[in-house]
Motif scaffolding. Structure first.
Motif, PDB file in Angstrom:
ATOM      1  N   SER A 144      33.475  44.791 -21.382  1.00  0.00           N
ATOM      2  CA  SER A 144      32.866  44.285 -22.598  1.00  0.00           C
ATOM      3  C   SER A 144      33.497  42.774 -22.674  1.00  0.00           C
ATOM      4  O   SER A 144      34.595  42.406 -22.216  1.00  0.00           O
ATOM      5  CB  SER A 144      33.451  44.933 -23.707  1.00  0.00           C
ATOM      6  OG  SER A 144      34.830  45.030 -24.076  1.00  0.00           O
ATOM      7  N   PHE A 145      33.088  41.936 -23.551  1.00  0.00           N
ATOM      8  CA  PHE A 145      33.148  40.466 -23.629  1.00  0.00           C
ATOM      9  C   PHE A 145      32.990  40.188 -25.165  1.00  0.00           C
ATOM     10  O   PHE A 145      31.970  39.952 -25.341  1.00  0.00           O
ATOM     11  CB  PHE A 145      32.532  39.776 -22.637  1.00  0.00           C
ATOM     12  CG  PHE A 145      32.670  38.193 -23.139  1.00  0.00           C
ATOM     13  CD1 PHE A 145      34.174  37.639 -22.648  1.00  0.00           C
ATOM     14  CD2 PHE A 145      32.143  37.428 -23.577  1.00  0.00           C
ATOM     15  CE1 PHE A 145      34.497  36.377 -22.898  1.00  0.00           C
ATOM     16  CE2 PHE A 145      32.393  36.285 -23.916  1.00  0.00           C
ATOM     17  CZ  PHE A 145      33.644  35.717 -23.380  1.00  0.00           C
ATOM     18  N   PHE A 146      34.220  40.324 -26.021  1.00  0.00           N
ATOM     19  CA  PHE A 146      33.843  40.163 -27.410  1.00  0.00           C
ATOM     20  C   PHE A 146      32.837  41.126 -27.713  1.00  0.00           C
ATOM     21  O   PHE A 146      32.884  42.299 -27.862  1.00  0.00           O
ATOM     22  CB  PHE A 146      33.665  38.694 -27.832  1.00  0.00           C
ATOM     23  CG  PHE A 146      34.761  37.873 -27.595  1.00  0.00           C
ATOM     24  CD1 PHE A 146      36.167  38.020 -28.156  1.00  0.00           C
ATOM     25  CD2 PHE A 146      34.703  36.718 -26.678  1.00  0.00           C
ATOM     26  CE1 PHE A 146      37.057  37.111 -27.809  1.00  0.00           C
ATOM     27  CE2 PHE A 146      35.830  35.936 -26.281  1.00  0.00           C
ATOM     28  CZ  PHE A 146      37.029  36.334 -26.693  1.00  0.00           C
ATOM     29  N   GLN A 147      31.671  40.806 -28.544  1.00  0.00           N
ATOM     30  CA  GLN A 147      30.840  41.386 -29.105  1.00  0.00           C
ATOM     31  C   GLN A 147      29.701  41.932 -28.013  1.00  0.00           C
ATOM     32  O   GLN A 147      28.753  42.532 -28.336  1.00  0.00           O
ATOM     33  CB  GLN A 147      29.980  40.926 -30.208  1.00  0.00           C
ATOM     34  CG  GLN A 147      30.907  40.415 -31.288  1.00  0.00           C
ATOM     35  CD  GLN A 147      31.424  41.589 -31.954  1.00  0.00           C
ATOM     36  OE1 GLN A 147      30.877  42.665 -31.831  1.00  0.00           O
ATOM     37  NE2 GLN A 147      32.708  41.466 -32.466  1.00  0.00           N
ATOM     38  N   LEU A 148      29.931  41.531 -26.785  1.00  0.00           N
ATOM     39  CA  LEU A 148      29.024  41.833 -25.601  1.00  0.00           C
ATOM     40  C   LEU A 148      29.492  43.152 -24.980  1.00  0.00           C
ATOM     41  O   LEU A 148      30.626  42.969 -24.403  1.00  0.00           O
ATOM     42  CB  LEU A 148      28.755  40.685 -24.731  1.00  0.00           C
ATOM     43  CG  LEU A 148      28.019  41.075 -23.440  1.00  0.00           C
ATOM     44  CD1 LEU A 148      26.443  41.190 -23.789  1.00  0.00           C
ATOM     45  CD2 LEU A 148      27.930  40.072 -22.425  1.00  0.00           C
ATOM     46  N   ARG A 149      28.641  44.182 -24.959  1.00  0.00           N
ATOM     47  CA  ARG A 149      29.222  45.278 -24.489  1.00  0.00           C
ATOM     48  C   ARG A 149      28.203  45.873 -23.477  1.00  0.00           C
ATOM     49  O   ARG A 149      27.137  46.139 -23.553  1.00  0.00           O
ATOM     50  CB  ARG A 149      29.331  46.691 -25.289  1.00  0.00           C
ATOM     51  CG  ARG A 149      30.178  46.272 -26.667  1.00  0.00           C
ATOM     52  CD  ARG A 149      30.352  47.524 -27.304  1.00  0.00           C
ATOM     53  NE  ARG A 149      29.284  47.830 -27.859  1.00  0.00           N
ATOM     54  CZ  ARG A 149      28.884  48.450 -29.322  1.00  0.00           C
ATOM     55  NH1 ARG A 149      29.929  48.707 -30.092  1.00  0.00           N
ATOM     56  NH2 ARG A 149      27.528  48.722 -29.725  1.00  0.00           N
ATOM     57  N   MET A 150      28.562  45.774 -22.132  1.00  0.00           N
ATOM     58  CA  MET A 150      27.850  46.167 -20.979  1.00  0.00           C
ATOM     59  C   MET A 150      27.944  47.585 -20.490  1.00  0.00           C
ATOM     60  O   MET A 150      28.532  48.188 -19.703  1.00  0.00           O
ATOM     61  CB  MET A 150      28.543  45.216 -19.729  1.00  0.00           C
ATOM     62  CG  MET A 150      27.256  45.063 -18.624  1.00  0.00           C
ATOM     63  SD  MET A 150      25.591  44.951 -19.331  1.00  0.00           S
ATOM     64  CE  MET A 150      25.940  43.196 -19.466  1.00  0.00           C
TER      65      MET A 150
END
Length: 499
Positions: free
Chosen positions: A69-75
């Motif tokens: 994940s990257f802050f609000q981005l969830r892979m």
């Protein structure tokens, strides 16, 4: 600011296509006619390389089980599933566009760049519940599509179709934005998951402003999937677009909107169960209208692309029925249906290029007798049309069956019967396609045009036949592999919707 390896891992699937999108316009600056052919080949190779690298990376994440994940981005699993879905659609579109743009006489590098930027926006849109990131993703994938609809400026309807799509899309985006603003204003949180928890704790689940915000969010999604009454842009935009772009819009836009809808309504807004019940009732009514309008209007079309556009509207109705059922198995069926729909519809639009139907020559009259002239493409056409109609044992049948089964199981028997009747109606206009290909002799004008059409290139022919073979296989063991494997794991490990 330095990023951790996990943060880079979450961003990389988006960075690779974006990097390719930035490089391709630089290549098109070379105007030397002697090297134009090689430059075009390098541009297409770069686009496929960017898509292929991101696809390889996402499949590696899937195999290792990593969900960075990257802050609000969830892979997470669902985001990985979406990315793989979109990249396959983009790769098939690029392969089809090589032939099509040559036939149109309009090979421009910016078309590939816009396509890749749209893919990046779609992956972002399906990978977050933060409203600002959602809206940025929505605009990033929508604005390039507005331009791609009007790509071939030599055709007068391109500008008209692009403008209609832009104006209606701007209205839908505004409604989506207003819905998010209402929910933020009441909850104080831009993350929809957190906002739902806050609103429930404050006893505002049935507040009129919350219901209005959820309805406006839903409107934005329904516009993207071409649901009635937000469907008017679809036939004009598809007819104006180059065939590969119309195919990409029909599967990628619809797919990412349904997956994002799955993430938001059964997922993030799950604490607001009362809101979900009301939205489910709205979706049920609109699904019925979408099935009726899409199928009945498709019956009277003389243009193949407009028929496929109304067909696309009707398939949105089937997918909406999966949300009405609301069970984990129905959600799994929606994801499986999207995968099959990608193959069926991209293949159907690719056939138009493979048969040399370019520009104004996309009517059923132009199809007459072409099935015997290009037998491999004729076989692929039979598979695509029969699968779109839901004829067993092809993949399209199993996609509908999984949704109808859950409708019956949840007591929505009437909706299941309506879906079956809609499939029977759709068989008429899909079989009409095959009748024109195989059972009708071409007239003199069609014979003349057929003799002037170029031979289909190997990449397009190979991709079309491969997709048709995939649809045949999904009627067997791959159904369980896709539905119980990839789709189910995307829901289990991505949203936790299946316990």
């Amino acid at each position: 600011m330095s990023l951790t390896p996990s943060q880079w891992a979450a961003l990389l699937p988006l960075i690779l296509p974006a990097l390719g999108a930035c490089l391709i316009p630089l290549m098109s600056l070379d105007k030397d006619q002697a090297t134009a052919k090689w430059i075009r080949a390098v541009m297409y190779g770069t686009a496929l390389l960017a898509v292929g690298a991101s696809f390889w990376y996402l499949t590696d994440l899937w195999q290792t089980g990593a969900q960075p994940s990257f802050f609000q981005l969830r892979m997470d699993r669902l985001a990985q599933f979406t990315g793989i879905f979109l990249l396959v659609a983009a790769a098939l579109t690029i392969l089809q566009s090589w032939d099509h743009f040559h036939q149109e006489g309009w090979v421009k590098g910016e078309s590939l760049s816009l396509l890749l930027f749209s893919v990046v926006g779609m992956m972002l849109f399906a990978s977050t519940t933060h409203f600002v990131a959602l809206f940025l993703g929505l605009e990033l994938f929508s604005v390039p599509l507005y331009a791609l609809v009007g790509t071939v400026r030599a055709r007068p309807q391109s500008a008209e179709g692009g403008m209609k799509y832009f104006i209606t899309g701007a209205v839908a985006s505004s409604c989506f934005l207003m819905g998010g603003v209402l929910i933020y204003g009441l909850s104080g949180s831009l993350d929809l998951t957190t906002a739902a928890v806050i609103l429930k704790a404050q006893g505002l689940a049935l507040d009129p402003l919350v219901l209005a915000g959820a309805a406006l969010l839903l409107l934005g999604f329904l516009f993207k999937v071409s649901a009635v009454p937000f469907h008017q842009w679809t036939p004009d935009a598809y007819e104006a677009s180059p065939h590969p772009i119309a195919g990409f819009m029909s599967v990628a836009t619809k797919g990412v909107a349904f997956i994002a809808l799955l993430r938001i309504f059964p997922g993030s807004l799950a604490p607001l169960s009362a809101v979900g019940v009301k939205m489910q009732a709205v979706v049920a009514v609109l699904a019925v209208a979408t099935l009726v309008v899409g199928n009945l209007t498709a019956l009277v079309q003389s243009n193949v692309k407009r028929m496929l556009a109304y067909s696309s509207i009707s398939h949105a109705g089937y997918l909406m029925l999966g949300f009405v059922a609301g069970t984990p198995a129905a959600h799994t069926g929606v994801l499986f249906y999207l995968v099959i729909y990608l193959a069926m519809n991209l293949g159907a639009f690719g056939l138009l290029t493979a048969f040399g139907l370019v520009g104004e020559h996309t009517t059923f009259e132009d199809l007459r007798g072409l099935g015997w002239k290009r037998p491999a493409m004729g076989f692929a056409a039979a598979v695509f049309m029969l699968s779109l109609a839901g004829i067993p044992p092809l993949g399209g049948f199993y996609g509908k069956y999984m949704i109808f089964r859950e409708l019956v199981g949840t007591g929505h028997v009437g909706l299941a019967i309506l879906g079956v009747l809609a499939s029977l109606v759709s068989a008429y206009y899909y079989l009409r396609f095959l009748v024109a290909l195989f059972l009708q002799a071409p007239n003199a004008e069609a014979e003349r045009l057929a003799s002037d059409r170029p031979a289909v290139h190997a990449p397009l022919a190979g991709a079309t036949v491969l997709v048709a073979a995939g649809i045949v296989l999904t009627g067997g063991f791959l159904q369980y592999f896709l539905a119980d494997g990839f789709a189910r794991r995307a829901l289990v490990e991505g949203l936790g919707l299946i316990r």
